[in-house]
Design a protein around this motif. Structure first.
Motif, PDB file in Angstrom:
ATOM      1  N   LEU A 110      -0.244   2.932   1.599  1.00 48.63           N
ATOM      2  CA  LEU A 110       0.070   2.078   0.735  1.00 48.63           C
ATOM      3  C   LEU A 110       1.274   2.443  -0.155  1.00 48.63           C
ATOM      4  O   LEU A 110       2.110   1.535  -0.627  1.00 48.63           O
ATOM      5  CB  LEU A 110      -0.946   1.908  -0.364  1.00 48.63           C
ATOM      6  CG  LEU A 110      -2.156   0.884   0.173  1.00 48.63           C
ATOM      7  CD1 LEU A 110      -3.346   1.091  -0.560  1.00 48.63           C
ATOM      8  CD2 LEU A 110      -1.790  -0.401   0.424  1.00 48.63           C
ATOM      9  N   GLN A 111       1.679   3.773  -0.115  1.00 46.39           N
ATOM     10  CA  GLN A 111       2.910   4.230  -0.919  1.00 46.39           C
ATOM     11  C   GLN A 111       3.953   4.033  -0.096  1.00 46.39           C
ATOM     12  O   GLN A 111       4.953   3.855  -0.547  1.00 46.39           O
ATOM     13  CB  GLN A 111       2.722   5.802  -1.273  1.00 46.39           C
ATOM     14  CG  GLN A 111       1.601   6.111  -2.299  1.00 46.39           C
ATOM     15  CD  GLN A 111       1.471   7.561  -2.352  1.00 46.39           C
ATOM     16  OE1 GLN A 111       0.760   8.230  -1.650  1.00 46.39           O
ATOM     17  NE2 GLN A 111       2.002   8.015  -3.482  1.00 46.39           N
ATOM     18  N   THR A 112       3.858   4.549   1.373  1.00 46.53           N
ATOM     19  CA  THR A 112       4.997   4.578   2.150  1.00 46.53           C
ATOM     20  C   THR A 112       5.286   3.180   2.799  1.00 46.53           C
ATOM     21  O   THR A 112       6.505   3.010   3.412  1.00 46.53           O
ATOM     22  CB  THR A 112       4.743   5.369   3.281  1.00 46.53           C
ATOM     23  OG1 THR A 112       3.520   5.164   3.940  1.00 46.53           O
ATOM     24  CG2 THR A 112       4.315   7.085   2.564  1.00 46.53           C
ATOM     25  N   ARG A 113       4.538   1.960   2.526  1.00 44.08           N
ATOM     26  CA  ARG A 113       4.651   0.865   3.243  1.00 44.08           C
ATOM     27  C   ARG A 113       4.814  -0.356   1.893  1.00 44.08           C
ATOM     28  O   ARG A 113       3.823  -0.838   1.446  1.00 44.08           O
ATOM     29  CB  ARG A 113       3.613   0.403   4.032  1.00 44.08           C
ATOM     30  CG  ARG A 113       3.445   1.285   5.080  1.00 44.08           C
ATOM     31  CD  ARG A 113       4.117   0.666   6.299  1.00 44.08           C
ATOM     32  NE  ARG A 113       4.152   1.422   7.479  1.00 44.08           N
ATOM     33  CZ  ARG A 113       4.363   1.263   8.796  1.00 44.08           C
ATOM     34  NH1 ARG A 113       4.896  -0.330   8.953  1.00 44.08           N
ATOM     35  NH2 ARG A 113       4.458   1.659   9.855  1.00 44.08           N
ATOM     36  N   GLU A 165       0.398  15.614  -0.314  1.00 43.31           N
ATOM     37  CA  GLU A 165       1.451  14.351  -0.031  1.00 43.31           C
ATOM     38  C   GLU A 165       1.636  13.245  -0.995  1.00 43.31           C
ATOM     39  O   GLU A 165       2.416  12.680  -1.477  1.00 43.31           O
ATOM     40  CB  GLU A 165       1.433  14.217   1.495  1.00 43.31           C
ATOM     41  CG  GLU A 165       2.720  13.427   2.041  1.00 43.31           C
ATOM     42  CD  GLU A 165       3.744  14.555   1.880  1.00 43.31           C
ATOM     43  OE1 GLU A 165       4.966  14.127   1.795  1.00 43.31           O
ATOM     44  OE2 GLU A 165       3.629  15.808   1.989  1.00 43.31           O
ATOM     45  N   ILE A 166       0.357  12.858  -1.444  1.00 44.58           N
ATOM     46  CA  ILE A 166       0.184  11.461  -2.023  1.00 44.58           C
ATOM     47  C   ILE A 166       0.931  11.987  -3.502  1.00 44.58           C
ATOM     48  O   ILE A 166       1.524  11.012  -3.957  1.00 44.58           O
ATOM     49  CB  ILE A 166      -1.279  11.032  -2.304  1.00 44.58           C
ATOM     50  CG1 ILE A 166      -1.715  10.404  -1.054  1.00 44.58           C
ATOM     51  CG2 ILE A 166      -1.275  10.132  -3.358  1.00 44.58           C
ATOM     52  CD1 ILE A 166      -3.372  10.265  -1.027  1.00 44.58           C
ATOM     53  N   LEU A 167       0.743  12.962  -3.967  1.00 42.31           N
ATOM     54  CA  LEU A 167       1.173  13.450  -5.210  1.00 42.31           C
ATOM     55  C   LEU A 167       2.815  13.677  -5.105  1.00 42.31           C
ATOM     56  O   LEU A 167       3.340  13.810  -6.180  1.00 42.31           O
ATOM     57  CB  LEU A 167       0.586  14.704  -5.699  1.00 42.31           C
ATOM     58  CG  LEU A 167      -0.920  14.389  -6.306  1.00 42.31           C
ATOM     59  CD1 LEU A 167      -1.431  15.761  -6.974  1.00 42.31           C
ATOM     60  CD2 LEU A 167      -1.273  13.272  -7.009  1.00 42.31           C
ATOM     61  N   ARG A 168       3.129  13.758  -3.966  1.00 44.86           N
ATOM     62  CA  ARG A 168       4.534  14.312  -3.768  1.00 44.86           C
ATOM     63  C   ARG A 168       5.376  13.199  -3.632  1.00 44.86           C
ATOM     64  O   ARG A 168       6.759  13.104  -3.603  1.00 44.86           O
ATOM     65  CB  ARG A 168       4.778  15.375  -2.650  1.00 44.86           C
ATOM     66  CG  ARG A 168       4.052  16.729  -3.054  1.00 44.86           C
ATOM     67  CD  ARG A 168       4.552  17.700  -2.101  1.00 44.86           C
ATOM     68  NE  ARG A 168       4.010  19.189  -2.814  1.00 44.86           N
ATOM     69  CZ  ARG A 168       2.909  19.859  -1.902  1.00 44.86           C
ATOM     70  NH1 ARG A 168       2.316  19.373  -1.032  1.00 44.86           N
ATOM     71  NH2 ARG A 168       2.738  20.914  -2.616  1.00 44.86           N
ATOM     72  N   THR A 213       0.918   6.279  -9.148  1.00 51.63           N
ATOM     73  CA  THR A 213       0.020   5.543 -10.275  1.00 51.63           C
ATOM     74  C   THR A 213      -0.944   4.574  -9.391  1.00 51.63           C
ATOM     75  O   THR A 213      -2.249   4.993  -9.821  1.00 51.63           O
ATOM     76  CB  THR A 213       0.776   4.786 -11.096  1.00 51.63           C
ATOM     77  OG1 THR A 213       1.730   5.872 -12.011  1.00 51.63           O
ATOM     78  CG2 THR A 213      -0.361   4.311 -12.287  1.00 51.63           C
ATOM     79  N   GLU A 214      -0.335   3.726  -8.706  1.00 54.19           N
ATOM     80  CA  GLU A 214      -1.234   2.844  -8.098  1.00 54.19           C
ATOM     81  C   GLU A 214      -2.263   3.606  -6.967  1.00 54.19           C
ATOM     82  O   GLU A 214      -3.407   3.249  -7.139  1.00 54.19           O
ATOM     83  CB  GLU A 214      -0.484   1.702  -7.518  1.00 54.19           C
ATOM     84  CG  GLU A 214      -1.333   0.551  -6.745  1.00 54.19           C
ATOM     85  CD  GLU A 214      -2.172  -0.053  -7.693  1.00 54.19           C
ATOM     86  OE1 GLU A 214      -2.981  -0.696  -7.324  1.00 54.19           O
ATOM     87  OE2 GLU A 214      -1.769  -0.139  -8.935  1.00 54.19           O
ATOM     88  N   ALA A 215      -1.807   4.246  -6.357  1.00 54.74           N
ATOM     89  CA  ALA A 215      -2.472   4.965  -5.420  1.00 54.74           C
ATOM     90  C   ALA A 215      -3.714   6.011  -5.917  1.00 54.74           C
ATOM     91  O   ALA A 215      -4.835   5.687  -5.862  1.00 54.74           O
ATOM     92  CB  ALA A 215      -1.785   6.185  -4.437  1.00 54.74           C
ATOM     93  N   ILE A 216      -3.353   6.595  -7.216  1.00 61.14           N
ATOM     94  CA  ILE A 216      -4.559   7.334  -7.835  1.00 61.14           C
ATOM     95  C   ILE A 216      -5.504   6.179  -8.436  1.00 61.14           C
ATOM     96  O   ILE A 216      -6.666   6.552  -8.523  1.00 61.14           O
ATOM     97  CB  ILE A 216      -3.981   8.237  -9.041  1.00 61.14           C
ATOM     98  CG1 ILE A 216      -3.187   9.150  -8.381  1.00 61.14           C
ATOM     99  CG2 ILE A 216      -5.038   8.713  -9.993  1.00 61.14           C
ATOM    100  CD1 ILE A 216      -4.089  10.235  -7.580  1.00 61.14           C
ATOM    101  N   ARG A 217      -4.915   4.976  -8.959  1.00 63.19           N
ATOM    102  CA  ARG A 217      -5.580   4.059  -9.696  1.00 63.19           C
ATOM    103  C   ARG A 217      -6.935   3.316  -8.594  1.00 63.19           C
ATOM    104  O   ARG A 217      -7.963   3.330  -8.890  1.00 63.19           O
ATOM    105  CB  ARG A 217      -5.164   2.842 -10.255  1.00 63.19           C
ATOM    106  CG  ARG A 217      -4.391   3.245 -11.692  1.00 63.19           C
ATOM    107  CD  ARG A 217      -4.061   2.216 -12.410  1.00 63.19           C
ATOM    108  NE  ARG A 217      -3.409   2.500 -13.731  1.00 63.19           N
ATOM    109  CZ  ARG A 217      -4.277   2.543 -14.941  1.00 63.19           C
ATOM    110  NH1 ARG A 217      -5.656   2.404 -14.362  1.00 63.19           N
ATOM    111  NH2 ARG A 217      -3.924   2.970 -16.022  1.00 63.19           N
ATOM    112  N   ARG A 218      -6.176   3.248  -7.593  1.00 63.39           N
ATOM    113  CA  ARG A 218      -7.021   2.675  -6.311  1.00 63.39           C
ATOM    114  C   ARG A 218      -8.157   3.574  -6.075  1.00 63.39           C
ATOM    115  O   ARG A 218      -9.253   3.454  -5.462  1.00 63.39           O
ATOM    116  CB  ARG A 218      -6.123   2.207  -5.226  1.00 63.39           C
ATOM    117  CG  ARG A 218      -5.355   0.999  -5.232  1.00 63.39           C
ATOM    118  CD  ARG A 218      -4.767   0.783  -4.027  1.00 63.39           C
ATOM    119  NE  ARG A 218      -3.887  -0.386  -4.000  1.00 63.39           N
ATOM    120  CZ  ARG A 218      -4.399  -1.675  -3.900  1.00 63.39           C
ATOM    121  NH1 ARG A 218      -5.537  -1.981  -3.589  1.00 63.39           N
ATOM    122  NH2 ARG A 218      -3.602  -2.656  -4.078  1.00 63.39           N
TER     123      ARG A 218
END
Length: 890
Positions: A384-387, A424-427, A433-438
């Motif tokens: 979701l972060q990379t797309r 990698e998600i944190l970097r 923000t949206e990734a951690i919330r999900r």
């Protein structure tokens, strides 16, 4: 009619038999109608409460309440109208779906033929008047079928009410005609209805802050509340003609387990709402502090070693609404596919063996993906972060994530691929923000970091922390991300600039995730959290240096805000000591960003320019000290000489001279120079030198733009109770004193400076208001007997629920020859005036005050001396002062 858009199943219960005999016998209504009906309603309500207290399920009671009202209204209708063919009595809204709480509005529709005779019209008027005389909370409308169609077309809340309509009495043909007239094929088809209701939900969530985790939540309207369950029911009824929520299982929108979760969540919220109505004696949907402790006890919670009963009760509530929120998200997406897309989805666009894109949403390629490759449970969020073209996760995949969360176990967490992917998600530069919330919303974050599960839905029973601990943590991470995003540079320019210097932002995010993770476990949460994050960093491949830095940030995450609020940061000794605790500029940068993000995420309404300025000044002063070198502190004499030199230069710019400055400054103590900047020294000096001594008091009010506050400067002859009277008047005018600098010169003149904020935390910007405050102060100081200063503001409703013991402690500030008094007590109107009166009574001189309010608790610091300007060292005197403060405030 009150168009309550309440939802629910459309089951029509059989009319209960009319009861005869007893105090509520409706067959005797013709004798003493009003008294009999009122008695019947009272006894019905008392019977409900008795059953509730005996543990009867609320699902039974809300239907029973509806049936009680059915009986009463049918009797009244028969008494007043007989059996008219030109009118029908219809229950709508929550009453229509038979989900009536004890004090809920009773929404009815009187459906009439196009033309009514005079007798029926009069009878209907008497019927409605009688309902009001019974003190029923009636929401009613009188409409023809054509009116219903016309009003429904204009307002989605009207059609929502009517799709839950239930016939009670009168002409059933009229009711059937209305049902056919508002059918989906005639108006508000399911596509239009779904779009309107989802927009309505979005606006409602926005109104309630977009979060279910408020201190005093509305159990009906907040995200995850009863209205969200009703939203699901409305859409299901309009599109699928569903009678109950269980029909969604038959339509493959819910599993049996999900339906059970939905019904269990609804039952808890119903139970809380029922208990609220019983406790308050009227309709109430807000879980106010006034009721939380009582309800916690009623629901069987007891205070534990680390958690109050009220905190346990509220955590159960928050976790329930979080789960309901997840189900709402999933179901609305499934409805979107079925209703708006008509189950016609675009072709899959492959990403890899595990994931693909369909109609803009991410989905797994097969139902067994998470079983075969559990690591994919984290991969979802990285994709979701990379797309950025992805709009979200397909509901079917959300369900699979939820069903496979148990696969995130010790073996999963030990997998190097999982650890690398999480870091990698944190970097990633975007989408953190949206990734951690999900991850939190889907339960993955608590599964991957087990300690995080403890803070999900955990509230702290105070006025300072306005969110649950997990929501606060996610808000903090969001704030940190905004510092690093150039799009938000205008919000906090210094924080954005500092963020550019941070070598590894992921370390900051880790510190944010763990800073409060040990709340509620007993002991020092900072120390315990540092232990947790140390172990986490070590197994995630961070270097020893980075691990120590993150652990240090968690350990020290409160020290900067506490120093700024509770210590005199104009004192070079304070800055030097703080710089020694920090150690180097890089750590200072990390800590400053974490502190600002934390403060703003704790209570956004209390964040203001004043707090921003305090932290900024502490950061800049500490940075200068670190760059100068910890072994090279600035000597006090050198600092004073430097400030005096710069002050003379600034005064001269406006026509002043060095001799006049020297004469005035010779009467001032070193505090005047230590605790003011050169700009402040020069400005106050110019005001005093230009003052007409015959026209005292001199009162000047000016904005302090860099401080986000307003300064009230007073120069006058010193006298008793000057501080107490001044602070009382400022409090009376709705001002909060954030900083007070009080000094008496050797020739008996008072130089007092108060930095204040308005009631909403902003500086005073209204010139007429400034003039009014100045005039009131002038009269008060010139002749204290002319006006009586009494703070009449009442203690706020919220504050009354936090009994805070008054505590007074003392410490010696030897370098500055003064005593530090720390006062912790309940915030209340007129507090500073009360303390000032005690100082006067005990012969205490006040030099400076630091005011810090944390929720309902104040932690004020007063820098005081004896009357001869020496520290108070006599223990007997300190004991007497402590007792006097306690007696005055308690």
């Amino acid at each position: 009619m009150n168009h309550s858009d309440a939802p629910a199943p459309l089951t029509t219960a059989a009319t209960p038999p009319l009861e005869k005999g007893g105090r509520g016998d409706l067959s005797k209504a013709a004798l003493t109608p009003l008294a009999v009906y009122r008695e019947r309603l009272r006894t019905d309500r008392e019977a409900l409460y008795q059953q509730f207290n005996q543990g009867v399920p609320v699902a039974v009671l809300v239907r029973q309440r509806s049936q009680q009202l059915d009986t009463v209204l049918r009797h009244l209708w028969a008494d007043q109208l007989g059996a008219p063919t030109a009118a029908a009595l219809i229950a709508v809204g929550g009453y229509g779906r038979q989900e009536l709480q004890p004090a809920s509005d009773i929404d009815i529709l009187i459906l009439i033929a196009p033309e009514l005779d005079a007798a029926t019209t009069t009878a209907l008027e008497c019927f409605v008047t009688f309902l009001w005389d019974l003190r029923l909370e009636i929401g009613h409308s009188v409409r023809t079928v054509a009116d219903c169609v016309q009003e429904s077309e204009k307002d989605v809340t009207v059609i929502t009410n009517l799709i839950e309509a239930r016939w009670l009495s009168g002409n059933p043909a009229l009711f059937q005609e209305m049902r056919e007239a508002i059918a989906p094929e005639r108006l508000w088809n399911s596509e239009r209805f779904f779009a309107a209701k989802t927009e309505e939900q979005r606006l409602r969530w926005e109104k309630y802050g977009g979060t279910a985790y408020n201190l005093e939540p509305n159990i009906k309207e907040n995200p995850g509340g009863l209205r969200d369950i009703q939203m699901i029911g409305w859409v299901a009824k309009r599109h699928f003609a569903a009678e109950t929520l269980h029909d969604l299982v038959s339509h493959d929108f819910l599993t049996e387990a999900e339906h059970h979760t939905l019904i269990e969540g609804q039952a808890l919220l119903w139970r809380i709402r029922f208990a609220l109505h019983q406790l308050v004696g009227r309709r109430e949907d807000r879980l106010l502090f006034d009721y939380q402790r009582t309800l916690a006890e009623q629901f069987g919670f007891c205070d534990g070693a680390n958690n109050l009963a009220v905190e346990q009760f509220m955590q159960q509530y928050y976790r329930t609404v979080q789960e309901l929120n997840r189900l709402n998200e999933m179901l609305l997406q499934l409805f979107r596919e079925a209703i708006l897309l008509h189950d016609v989805l675009g072709p899959p666009q492959p990403i890899n063996k595990r994931f693909q894109i369909r109609s803009g949403y991410l989905e797994v390629t097969a139902a067994m993906v998470f079983q075969r490759t559990p690591i994919a449970l984290l991969e979802v969020f990285h994709l979701l972060q990379t797309r950025p073209e992805l709009q979200g996760v397909r509901a079917s995949t959300i369900r699979l994530i939820r069903e496979n969360r148990h696969r995130i176990d010790d073996r999963f967490r030990a997998d190097l691929r999982a650890r690398s992917l999480f870091m990698e998600i944190l970097r990633e530069p975007f989408g953190i923000t949206e990734a951690i919330r999900r991850m939190n919303r889907y339960g993955v974050l608590a599964a991957y970091i087990p300690a995080f599960a403890n803070i999900v839905g955990r509230m702290q029973y105070d006025l300072f922390h306005v969110y649950t601990v997990d929501e606060h943590t996610l808000m903090l991470v969001r704030n940190l991300r905004r510092f690093a995003n150039p799009k938000y540079d205008h919000e906090f320019p210094l924080c954005s600039a500092v963020s550019r210097r941070i070598p590894k932002l992921e370390l900051l995010y880790l510190a944010g995730l763990f800073h409060d993770i040990a709340k509620g476990r007993g002991g020092d949460h900072s120390t315990l959290g540092a232990q947790d994050v140390t172990a986490f960093c070590q197994v995630h491949g961070l270097s020893e240096f980075d691990t120590r830095l993150v652990a240090w940030l968690v350990t020290q995450h409160l020290v900067m805000s506490m120093t700024a609020q509770r210590k005199d940061i104009s004192d070079p000794e304070v800055i030097q000591a703080f710089a020694e605790k920090i150690g180097d500029p890089t750590r200072l940068d990390y800590l400053y960003l974490l502190t600002v993000a934390d403060a703003r995420a704790t209570n956004p309404d209390r964040w203001n320019g004043w707090m921003d300025a305090l932290l900024r000044e502490l950061y800049q002063g500490t940075r200068r000290a670190l760059l100068r070198g910890l072994d090279n502190p600035q000597a006090q004499d050198d600092l004073i000489a430097q400030k005096q030199s710069e002050g003379v230069r600034l005064v001269a710019r406006y026509g002043g001279n060095a001799e006049a400055c020297a004469e005035l400054w010779g009467k001032c103590g070193v505090d005047f120079f230590l605790h003011h900047s050169p700009d402040e020294i020069a400005w106050q000096t110019r005001q005093i030198l230009a003052a007409d001594l015959a026209q005292l008091p001199l009162i000047v009010i000016r904005p302090l733009t860099m401080r986000g506050a307003t300064e009230i400067f007073i120069y006058t002859h010193d006298r008793t109770n000057l501080f107490a009277h001044t602070t009382a008047l400022l409090d009376q005018r709705g001002l909060s004193v954030m900083d007070a600098r009080v000094m008496t010169t050797t020739d008996g003149m008072a130089i007092n400076s108060y930095q204040v904020l308005d009631h909403d935390g902003s500086p005073i910007n209204d010139p007429p208001r400034m003039a009014e405050i100045r005039a009131r102060l002038a009269v008060l100081i010139a002749d204290p007997q002319r006006i009586q200063v009494k703070v009449a503001r009442a203690l706020s409703r919220r504050h009354r629920h936090f009994p805070i013991e008054t505590r007074v402690s003392f410490a010696v500030d030897a370098p500055n020859q003064r005593t530090i008094m720390r006062l912790t007590t309940l915030d209340r109107p007129g507090l500073l005036a009360e303390v000032g009166a005690v100082f006067q009574q005990c012969g205490i001189r006040l030099q400076n005050a630091k005011i810090a309010t944390v929720g309902a608790e104040v932690e004020d610091i007063f820098f005081i001396t004896n009357g001869d300007a020496t520290p108070i060292t006599c223990q007997t005197a300190l004991t007497c002062l402590r007792q006097a403060i306690h007696d005055r405030l308690e």
